[in-house]
Design a protein around this motif. Sequence first.
Motif, PDB file in Angstrom:
ATOM      1  N   ILE A  39       0.843  -1.198   0.000  1.00 23.54           N
ATOM      2  CA  ILE A  39       0.000   0.000   0.000  1.00 23.54           C
ATOM      3  C   ILE A  39       0.876   1.245   0.000  1.00 23.54           C
ATOM      4  CG2 ILE A  39      -1.563   1.384   1.423  1.00 23.54           C
ATOM      5  CD1 ILE A  39      -2.884  -1.234   2.296  1.00 23.54           C
ATOM      6  N   LYS A  40       1.920   1.231   0.787  1.00 21.14           N
ATOM      7  CA  LYS A  40       2.759   2.421   0.915  1.00 21.14           C
ATOM      8  C   LYS A  40       3.595   2.705  -0.323  1.00 21.14           C
ATOM      9  CE  LYS A  40       4.718   3.291   4.898  1.00 21.14           C
ATOM     10  NZ  LYS A  40       5.523   3.106   6.128  1.00 21.14           N
TER      11      LYS A  40
ATOM     12  N   ALA B 242       1.149   1.000  -4.865  1.00 19.34           N
ATOM     13  CA  ALA B 242      -0.269   1.098  -4.522  1.00 19.34           C
ATOM     14  C   ALA B 242      -1.237   0.631  -5.602  1.00 19.34           C
ATOM     15  CB  ALA B 242      -0.602   2.541  -4.166  1.00 19.34           C
TER      16      ALA B 242
ATOM     17  N   GLY C 211       1.197   6.457  -2.049  1.00 17.63           N
ATOM     18  CA  GLY C 211       0.390   5.253  -2.152  1.00 17.63           C
ATOM     19  C   GLY C 211      -0.624   5.125  -1.027  1.00 17.63           C
ATOM     20  N   SER C 212      -0.202   5.429   0.191  1.00 14.55           N
ATOM     21  CA  SER C 212      -1.141   5.330   1.310  1.00 14.55           C
ATOM     22  C   SER C 212      -2.199   6.430   1.243  1.00 14.55           C
ATOM     23  CB  SER C 212      -0.403   5.363   2.642  1.00 14.55           C
ATOM     24  OG  SER C 212       0.307   6.562   2.796  1.00 14.55           O
TER      25      SER C 212
ATOM     26  N   PHE D 283      -4.668   5.221  -1.395  1.00 17.75           N
ATOM     27  CA  PHE D 283      -5.441   4.112  -0.833  1.00 17.75           C
ATOM     28  C   PHE D 283      -6.469   4.631   0.167  1.00 17.75           C
ATOM     29  CE2 PHE D 283      -6.207   0.428   1.871  1.00 17.75           C
ATOM     30  CZ  PHE D 283      -6.399  -0.559   0.927  1.00 17.75           C
TER      31      PHE D 283
END
Length: 157
Positions: free
Chosen positions: A66-67, A70, A124-125, A128
């Motif tokens: 996720i980080k 993503a 990315g986080s 998300f």
Amino acid sequence: MSRKYFGVILTGFTFTVFLVFSLYEGSNLIDDPFEWPRSTPFTHLLVSNPVFPQDIVWLDFFVYAIKFYAVYPIMTLISAALLLGLTIQKMNKSKQVYSNIFGIFLGVIMLYTSLAFFSAQSLGSAVFRYTLLFIGLMLVLSASYSIFRYKTSKVQP
């Protein structure tokens, strides 16, 4: 198998494929021990100080993906939301109000999760988090609208 469950089976298959791809990309965490203190929240629940790569819990691979990678975790989230939506739609045939209340409950959980647990430490986080927020909001709104439409269709003029 009938055509009635084709969408659920196809969505479940895509969810599984995207989850495997996400875990594969997240397995790069093994090669990055300097990221272990920041990207292994589930491992730190079980092991106080992970030293070996075998100590890392597989859920932390998803967190790492996720980080830093993503795309596949977001596709996993979208396919999971679609799978939930199709399941709720299939449940909707017999007990419409209860399945919509379940949909609202799941949407609220997604909204809470996006607001409480995900900080925007990386791009990315952040993406998300906003995807989770959007899907939770859409789930709450669509289930609420369906309950409203069901209640107003039962009212006799």
